[in-house]
Design a protein around this motif. Structure first.
Motif, PDB file in Angstrom:
ATOM      1  N   TYR A  58     -30.071  12.369   7.476  1.00  0.00           N
ATOM      2  CA  TYR A  58     -30.360  11.373   7.676  1.00  0.00           C
ATOM      3  C   TYR A  58     -30.275   9.400   7.295  1.00  0.00           C
ATOM      4  O   TYR A  58     -29.878   9.141   8.018  1.00  0.00           O
ATOM      5  CB  TYR A  58     -31.418  11.289   9.053  1.00  0.00           C
ATOM      6  CG  TYR A  58     -31.545  10.019  10.573  1.00  0.00           C
ATOM      7  CD1 TYR A  58     -31.073   9.889  11.066  1.00  0.00           C
ATOM      8  CD2 TYR A  58     -31.967   8.959   9.812  1.00  0.00           C
ATOM      9  CE1 TYR A  58     -31.230   9.936  12.728  1.00  0.00           C
ATOM     10  CE2 TYR A  58     -32.259   7.440  11.373  1.00  0.00           C
ATOM     11  CZ  TYR A  58     -31.273   8.394  12.475  1.00  0.00           C
ATOM     12  OH  TYR A  58     -31.686   7.089  13.169  1.00  0.00           O
ATOM     13  N   LEU A  59     -30.472   9.840   6.364  1.00  0.00           N
ATOM     14  CA  LEU A  59     -31.343   8.505   5.578  1.00  0.00           C
ATOM     15  C   LEU A  59     -30.050   7.769   4.951  1.00  0.00           C
ATOM     16  O   LEU A  59     -29.779   7.058   4.636  1.00  0.00           O
ATOM     17  CB  LEU A  59     -32.217   8.041   4.862  1.00  0.00           C
ATOM     18  CG  LEU A  59     -33.976   8.187   5.799  1.00  0.00           C
ATOM     19  CD1 LEU A  59     -34.518   8.544   4.764  1.00  0.00           C
ATOM     20  CD2 LEU A  59     -33.936   7.447   6.541  1.00  0.00           C
ATOM     21  N   THR A  60     -28.884   8.952   4.525  1.00  0.00           N
ATOM     22  CA  THR A  60     -28.056   9.049   3.604  1.00  0.00           C
ATOM     23  C   THR A  60     -27.099   8.966   4.511  1.00  0.00           C
ATOM     24  O   THR A  60     -25.898   8.945   3.461  1.00  0.00           O
ATOM     25  CB  THR A  60     -27.853   9.942   2.072  1.00  0.00           C
ATOM     26  OG1 THR A  60     -27.972  11.326   2.981  1.00  0.00           O
ATOM     27  CG2 THR A  60     -29.716   9.647   1.158  1.00  0.00           C
ATOM     28  N   ALA A  61     -26.735   9.605   5.439  1.00  0.00           N
ATOM     29  CA  ALA A  61     -25.537   9.512   6.157  1.00  0.00           C
ATOM     30  C   ALA A  61     -24.668   8.399   6.327  1.00  0.00           C
ATOM     31  O   ALA A  61     -25.045   7.470   5.880  1.00  0.00           O
ATOM     32  CB  ALA A  61     -25.829  10.415   7.705  1.00  0.00           C
ATOM     33  N   ALA A  62     -23.187   8.645   6.033  1.00  0.00           N
ATOM     34  CA  ALA A  62     -22.443   7.793   5.788  1.00  0.00           C
ATOM     35  C   ALA A  62     -22.539   6.896   6.896  1.00  0.00           C
ATOM     36  O   ALA A  62     -21.441   5.677   7.410  1.00  0.00           O
ATOM     37  CB  ALA A  62     -20.826   8.130   5.341  1.00  0.00           C
ATOM     38  N   ASP A  63     -22.732   7.927   8.742  1.00  0.00           N
ATOM     39  CA  ASP A  63     -22.872   7.285   9.930  1.00  0.00           C
ATOM     40  C   ASP A  63     -23.720   5.854  10.403  1.00  0.00           C
ATOM     41  O   ASP A  63     -24.590   5.713   9.857  1.00  0.00           O
ATOM     42  CB  ASP A  63     -22.959   7.950  10.557  1.00  0.00           C
ATOM     43  CG  ASP A  63     -21.543   8.174  12.188  1.00  0.00           C
ATOM     44  OD1 ASP A  63     -22.273   6.854  12.810  1.00  0.00           O
ATOM     45  OD2 ASP A  63     -21.224   9.393  12.262  1.00  0.00           O
ATOM     46  N   PRO A  64     -23.021   5.073  11.053  1.00  0.00           N
ATOM     47  CA  PRO A  64     -23.332   4.128  11.153  1.00  0.00           C
ATOM     48  C   PRO A  64     -24.986   4.285  11.909  1.00  0.00           C
ATOM     49  O   PRO A  64     -25.265   3.202  12.651  1.00  0.00           O
ATOM     50  CB  PRO A  64     -22.945   2.980  11.904  1.00  0.00           C
ATOM     51  CG  PRO A  64     -21.773   3.154  11.528  1.00  0.00           C
ATOM     52  CD  PRO A  64     -21.278   4.936  11.244  1.00  0.00           C
ATOM     53  N   ILE A  65     -23.798   5.667  13.169  1.00  0.00           N
ATOM     54  CA  ILE A  65     -25.516   5.710  14.299  1.00  0.00           C
ATOM     55  C   ILE A  65     -26.646   5.242  13.700  1.00  0.00           C
ATOM     56  O   ILE A  65     -27.730   6.353  14.009  1.00  0.00           O
ATOM     57  CB  ILE A  65     -24.670   7.293  15.297  1.00  0.00           C
ATOM     58  CG1 ILE A  65     -25.994   7.427  16.067  1.00  0.00           C
ATOM     59  CG2 ILE A  65     -25.224   7.904  13.573  1.00  0.00           C
ATOM     60  CD1 ILE A  65     -24.965   8.494  17.014  1.00  0.00           C
ATOM     61  N   CYS A  66     -27.184   6.305  12.440  1.00  0.00           N
ATOM     62  CA  CYS A  66     -28.130   6.010  11.679  1.00  0.00           C
ATOM     63  C   CYS A  66     -28.785   4.784  11.149  1.00  0.00           C
ATOM     64  O   CYS A  66     -30.676   5.065  11.517  1.00  0.00           O
ATOM     65  CB  CYS A  66     -27.725   6.742  10.602  1.00  0.00           C
ATOM     66  SG  CYS A  66     -27.272   8.821  10.491  1.00  0.00           S
ATOM     67  N   ASP A  67     -28.423   3.844  11.465  1.00  0.00           N
ATOM     68  CA  ASP A  67     -28.325   2.443  11.001  1.00  0.00           C
ATOM     69  C   ASP A  67     -29.898   2.152  12.281  1.00  0.00           C
ATOM     70  O   ASP A  67     -31.358   0.744  11.390  1.00  0.00           O
ATOM     71  CB  ASP A  67     -27.887   1.550  11.579  1.00  0.00           C
ATOM     72  CG  ASP A  67     -26.141   1.327  10.237  1.00  0.00           C
ATOM     73  OD1 ASP A  67     -27.339   2.093   9.188  1.00  0.00           O
ATOM     74  OD2 ASP A  67     -25.651   0.736   9.956  1.00  0.00           O
ATOM     75  N   GLU A  68     -30.280   2.637  13.508  1.00  0.00           N
ATOM     76  CA  GLU A  68     -30.896   1.576  14.052  1.00  0.00           C
ATOM     77  C   GLU A  68     -31.562   3.471  14.828  1.00  0.00           C
ATOM     78  O   GLU A  68     -30.748   3.832  15.956  1.00  0.00           O
ATOM     79  CB  GLU A  68     -30.478   1.219  15.163  1.00  0.00           C
ATOM     80  CG  GLU A  68     -31.104   0.433  16.099  1.00  0.00           C
ATOM     81  CD  GLU A  68     -32.427  -0.257  15.578  1.00  0.00           C
ATOM     82  OE1 GLU A  68     -33.198   0.267  15.632  1.00  0.00           O
ATOM     83  OE2 GLU A  68     -32.064  -1.108  14.683  1.00  0.00           O
ATOM     84  N   PRO A  69     -32.471   3.605  14.528  1.00  0.00           N
ATOM     85  CA  PRO A  69     -32.246   5.225  15.135  1.00  0.00           C
ATOM     86  C   PRO A  69     -33.367   5.031  16.333  1.00  0.00           C
ATOM     87  O   PRO A  69     -33.625   3.696  17.017  1.00  0.00           O
ATOM     88  CB  PRO A  69     -34.359   5.658  14.758  1.00  0.00           C
ATOM     89  CG  PRO A  69     -34.158   4.011  13.837  1.00  0.00           C
ATOM     90  CD  PRO A  69     -33.061   3.347  13.437  1.00  0.00           C
ATOM     91  N   ARG A  70     -32.889   5.910  17.112  1.00  0.00           N
ATOM     92  CA  ARG A  70     -32.819   5.926  18.968  1.00  0.00           C
ATOM     93  C   ARG A  70     -34.406   6.422  18.941  1.00  0.00           C
ATOM     94  O   ARG A  70     -35.227   7.278  18.012  1.00  0.00           O
ATOM     95  CB  ARG A  70     -32.418   7.510  19.419  1.00  0.00           C
ATOM     96  CG  ARG A  70     -30.857   6.807  19.375  1.00  0.00           C
ATOM     97  CD  ARG A  70     -29.797   8.110  20.222  1.00  0.00           C
ATOM     98  NE  ARG A  70     -30.135   8.671  20.745  1.00  0.00           N
ATOM     99  CZ  ARG A  70     -29.696   8.814  21.892  1.00  0.00           C
ATOM    100  NH1 ARG A  70     -28.611   8.551  21.766  1.00  0.00           N
ATOM    101  NH2 ARG A  70     -30.131   8.570  23.323  1.00  0.00           N
ATOM    102  N   SER A  71     -35.117   5.697  20.448  1.00  0.00           N
ATOM    103  CA  SER A  71     -36.348   6.188  20.691  1.00  0.00           C
ATOM    104  C   SER A  71     -36.961   7.850  20.811  1.00  0.00           C
ATOM    105  O   SER A  71     -38.034   7.266  19.589  1.00  0.00           O
ATOM    106  CB  SER A  71     -36.874   5.169  21.829  1.00  0.00           C
ATOM    107  OG  SER A  71     -35.639   5.894  23.105  1.00  0.00           O
ATOM    108  N   GLU A  72     -36.061   8.164  21.336  1.00  0.00           N
ATOM    109  CA  GLU A  72     -36.501   9.081  21.036  1.00  0.00           C
ATOM    110  C   GLU A  72     -36.693   9.880  19.971  1.00  0.00           C
ATOM    111  O   GLU A  72     -37.520  10.957  19.433  1.00  0.00           O
ATOM    112  CB  GLU A  72     -35.464  10.920  21.515  1.00  0.00           C
ATOM    113  CG  GLU A  72     -34.928  10.350  22.856  1.00  0.00           C
ATOM    114  CD  GLU A  72     -33.953   9.224  22.710  1.00  0.00           C
ATOM    115  OE1 GLU A  72     -33.502   8.439  22.089  1.00  0.00           O
ATOM    116  OE2 GLU A  72     -33.216   8.952  24.140  1.00  0.00           O
TER     117      GLU A  72
END
Length: 177
Positions: A58-72
């Motif tokens: 999660y912390l190293t993924a190239a995807d910006p979806i990991c930049d702002e963790p969802r509330s869940e």
């Protein structure tokens, strides 16, 4: 929505990485319900191997979806704070030290990658706002300042030099936890 994400009770580190990669794909495609997201992350971070695999992916993924963790995701981590807190504190230390290491080697790509991990970790730490993290951060800074303490073995194992330890202490202190 159906999910193929099932976390084995004794999940192995490499399995946790693969599961988290699949999770991120499904998350990006909006194929998971809120409860599936929270249940998956909660199940994964119940064990050290699962939590390590989750965070490394999660912390190293190239995807910006990991930049702002969802509330869940935050809720799942709050429900299982012990292992998550320890790994997050160590991740902020390691990414800070690695950023400096890569800076010294003029490796801007790896430096940026370490900076991303540090930013994401800091973001999660702030959102979790766990007393365990506050205590662990204080212990880490105290260990760096005194040369002895809870994080002595961790710092020695990774061979951080004084400049790296000072950078870690500064970043951890600035977390405001």
């Amino acid at each position: 929505m159906s999910s193929t994400l099932t976390v084995p009770a004794q999940v192995k580190f490499d399995e946790a990485i693969e599961l988290t990669q699949t999770f991120l794909i499904q998350l990006k495609k909006n194929e998971l319900t809120s409860s599936q997201i929270q249940d998956f992350v909660a199940a994964l971070v119940q064990t050290a191997n699962g939590a390590r695999g989750f965070f490394v992916t999660y912390l190293t993924a190239a995807d910006p979806i990991c930049d702002e963790p969802r509330s869940e995701i935050i809720a799942a981590l709050q429900a299982n704070p012990g292992i998550a807190a320890d790994l997050l504190v160590k991740n902020i230390a390691m990414s800070t030290a690695q950023k400096l290491y890569h800076q010294r080697r003029n490796d801007s790509d790896m430096m940026a990658s370490s900076a991303t991990v540090a930013t994401r970790t800091t973001n999660i730490i702030h959102q979790l706002n766990l007393p365990q993290i506050q205590e662990m951060c204080r212990d880490l800074v105290a260990t760096i300042q005194t040369g002895t303490g809870t994080y002595g073995e961790f710092l020695t194992r990774w061979g951080y030099d004084e400049e790296q330890k000072n950078a870690i202490a500064q970043v951890v202190s600035e977390l405001g936890v």
